[in-house]
Each structure stands twice: as C-alpha cells, then as structure tokens.
Motif scaffolding. Sequence first.
Motif, short mmCIF file in Angstrom:
data_model
loop_
_atom_site.label_atom_id
_atom_site.label_comp_id
_atom_site.label_asym_id
_atom_site.label_seq_id
_atom_site.Cartn_x
_atom_site.Cartn_y
_atom_site.Cartn_z
N ASP A 3 3.62 3.27 -7.87
CA ASP A 3 4.03 3.24 -6.46
C ASP A 3 2.84 3.07 -5.52
OD1 ASP A 3 6.85 3.58 -6.86
OD2 ASP A 3 6.47 5.66 -7.39
N GLY A 4 1.65 3.07 -6.07
CA GLY A 4 0.46 2.78 -5.28
C GLY A 4 0.46 1.36 -4.72
N HIS A 5 1.43 0.56 -5.10
CA HIS A 5 1.60 -0.76 -4.48
C HIS A 5 2.04 -0.62 -3.03
CE1 HIS A 5 1.53 -2.28 -8.65
NE2 HIS A 5 1.28 -3.47 -8.12
N SER A 6 2.72 0.47 -2.70
CA SER A 6 3.19 0.68 -1.32
C SER A 6 2.81 2.04 -0.75
CB SER A 6 4.71 0.51 -1.24
OG SER A 6 5.36 1.38 -2.15
N TRP A 7 2.47 2.99 -1.62
CA TRP A 7 2.04 4.32 -1.19
C TRP A 7 0.51 4.37 -1.12
CZ3 TRP A 7 4.90 9.14 -0.87
CH2 TRP A 7 6.28 8.97 -0.99
N PRO A 8 -0.03 5.27 -0.29
CA PRO A 8 -1.49 5.46 -0.29
C PRO A 8 -1.98 5.90 -1.67
CG PRO A 8 -0.50 6.51 1.62
CD PRO A 8 0.64 6.11 0.71
N LEU A 9 -3.16 5.45 -2.05
CA LEU A 9 -3.75 5.88 -3.32
C LEU A 9 -4.34 7.28 -3.20
CD1 LEU A 9 -5.50 2.55 -4.37
CD2 LEU A 9 -3.23 3.40 -5.03
N LEU A 50 -10.08 3.94 -2.81
CA LEU A 50 -9.02 4.89 -2.52
C LEU A 50 -8.35 4.65 -1.17
CD1 LEU A 50 -10.64 8.19 -3.85
CD2 LEU A 50 -8.74 6.92 -4.87
N ALA A 51 -8.97 3.83 -0.33
CA ALA A 51 -8.39 3.51 0.98
C ALA A 51 -7.48 2.29 0.91
CB ALA A 51 -9.49 3.29 2.01
N GLY A 52 -7.40 1.66 -0.27
CA GLY A 52 -6.57 0.46 -0.42
C GLY A 52 -5.26 0.76 -1.11
N GLN A 53 -4.65 -0.28 -1.65
CA GLN A 53 -3.40 -0.15 -2.40
C GLN A 53 -3.42 -1.15 -3.56
OE1 GLN A 53 -0.31 -0.78 0.55
NE2 GLN A 53 -0.06 1.41 0.91
N PHE A 54 -2.53 -0.94 -4.51
CA PHE A 54 -2.42 -1.87 -5.63
C PHE A 54 -1.79 -3.18 -5.17
CE2 PHE A 54 -1.97 1.99 -8.60
CZ PHE A 54 -3.34 2.03 -8.80
N ASP A 55 -2.14 -4.23 -5.88
CA ASP A 55 -1.50 -5.51 -5.70
C ASP A 55 -1.35 -6.14 -7.08
OD1 ASP A 55 -0.26 -7.58 -4.45
OD2 ASP A 55 -1.90 -8.08 -3.11
N THR A 56 -0.40 -7.06 -7.21
CA THR A 56 -0.14 -7.69 -8.50
C THR A 56 -0.10 -9.20 -8.34
OG1 THR A 56 1.14 -5.80 -9.32
CG2 THR A 56 1.49 -7.92 -10.41
N THR A 57 -0.82 -9.90 -9.20
CA THR A 57 -0.80 -11.36 -9.25
C THR A 57 -0.14 -11.79 -10.55
OG1 THR A 57 -2.82 -11.54 -7.93
CG2 THR A 57 -2.20 -13.45 -9.26
N ILE A 58 0.86 -12.66 -10.45
CA ILE A 58 1.58 -13.14 -11.63
C ILE A 58 1.28 -14.62 -11.83
CG2 ILE A 58 3.84 -13.51 -12.68
CD1 ILE A 58 4.87 -11.14 -11.08
N ASN A 59 0.78 -14.95 -13.00
CA ASN A 59 0.52 -16.34 -13.37
C ASN A 59 1.52 -16.72 -14.47
OD1 ASN A 59 -0.52 -18.74 -14.56
ND2 ASN A 59 -2.54 -18.29 -13.70
N GLU A 60 2.58 -17.40 -14.06
CA GLU A 60 3.64 -17.73 -15.00
C GLU A 60 3.18 -18.75 -16.04
OE1 GLU A 60 7.07 -18.91 -12.84
OE2 GLU A 60 7.41 -16.92 -11.95
N ASP A 61 2.28 -19.65 -15.65
CA ASP A 61 1.79 -20.66 -16.60
C ASP A 61 1.04 -20.02 -17.75
OD1 ASP A 61 2.89 -22.67 -15.06
OD2 ASP A 61 1.05 -22.99 -13.90
#
Length: 210
Positions: A146-152, A79-90
Amino acid sequence: MEFSAVKYISECYIKPKYEVEESEQPYHLSPFDLIFLSVHYNQKGLLFAKPNQETFNIHKLLQNLKDSLAETLVHFYPLAGQFDTTINEDQHRCLVYVDCKKGPGARFIHAKLDVTVSDITTPSHVPKVVKSFFDHQNGGEVVNHDGHSWPLLSIQVTELIDGIFIGCSMNHVLVDGTSFWHFWNIWSQIQQAINGDEQISVSRPPIHEE
C-alpha cells in the motif's frame, strides 16, 4: 480497563528540509526487499514522561519534531516518497521501486488521549488502546504494498496527561529492525541539536547505493 478513543488533533506532511540530488532518481529495491510487500508496516514507539507539567509546551515540541524530521529526511529521503510500478509487457517484467518525489511526504499526526503513563505501563499486558498510537491501522489491513498510495513513513505524536508517546510506522520493504533504530538515533541526535543540547553530527548516514 476501558479507555476512551484517541482524539486526532492535526495532520500534515513533511518533506526533506532541502532538495537532495539523488532523490531525482528512482530508488531501486532488491529481490529480497520485495519479499516484504505483502507484510505489515514496521511499527515501534517510545514513551516519555513530560519533563515539567507547568512549563511544557506541546506546540513547541511538535514544531521542533517537524523541523528535526525534515532534516532527518535529507539523509533518509526515500522515506518521503512512495512506491511506483513499471510494467513492461514485451519483456514480461514488472518493476517496483521508490519514486522519491511521489506523494506529499512523510505523514505527521498530532493526537491526544486522557490517560496517564502509568495507565499504559502498569497493566501486565499492553492495553489495546496502544495500537491507536500508530498510524496505518485501518483495521490491520494496510500492508507494505500500500506504499504505492500511503506514506512510507508516518509519525504519530500522542499527548497523554503526563506523557508523550511517539509512534513510528515505517514501510518494512525499505527498513529492517537495524535501520529502523538507526533512523530513530539520527532523528534523536538532530532533535537534541535543535534543542541546543548538542551539535548536529550525523556520524553514520545510511548508504543508499546497493
């Protein structure tokens, strides 16, 4: 009944009290969790009467809440972190997960409103002003993604004339109703221990391994 606007006094961010080894790794989400990315944060609050108007010290309460929250986040470190996204186009794959080290931590807000507890509890319908007792309003536009940039996790402590309202906004991707109140119970137990009312004993910490 019309109420004045909530006055925001201060804001800070809270990290776990000490480093958690597991937080170095991504916290992966299940397909069921990801269903909730498009819905709103889970928001609930508790209303308390001030124990003693003459001796009550809001600054001491706020510091104790910050200290106990930092200790609680040791057990609820995602809960102290944030979301992140990894995109693998291959592989045509998109992976959303929690980066437990990303962001400043959980948001902690101190606000004030010159109304009484009875002003909130007496009306047959919940006054609209209660919505401002929670963070993440922003016109109702904030969703879990929006948890990618907002606090969770955001805590807002709103001081009333004769009471305190603690509003908790928690990202619904990470937390359902049961785990929401589990967080509240653990935080309450740690807060009481800081006040000297009991010994800290986290009887049932959350299980993060799926």
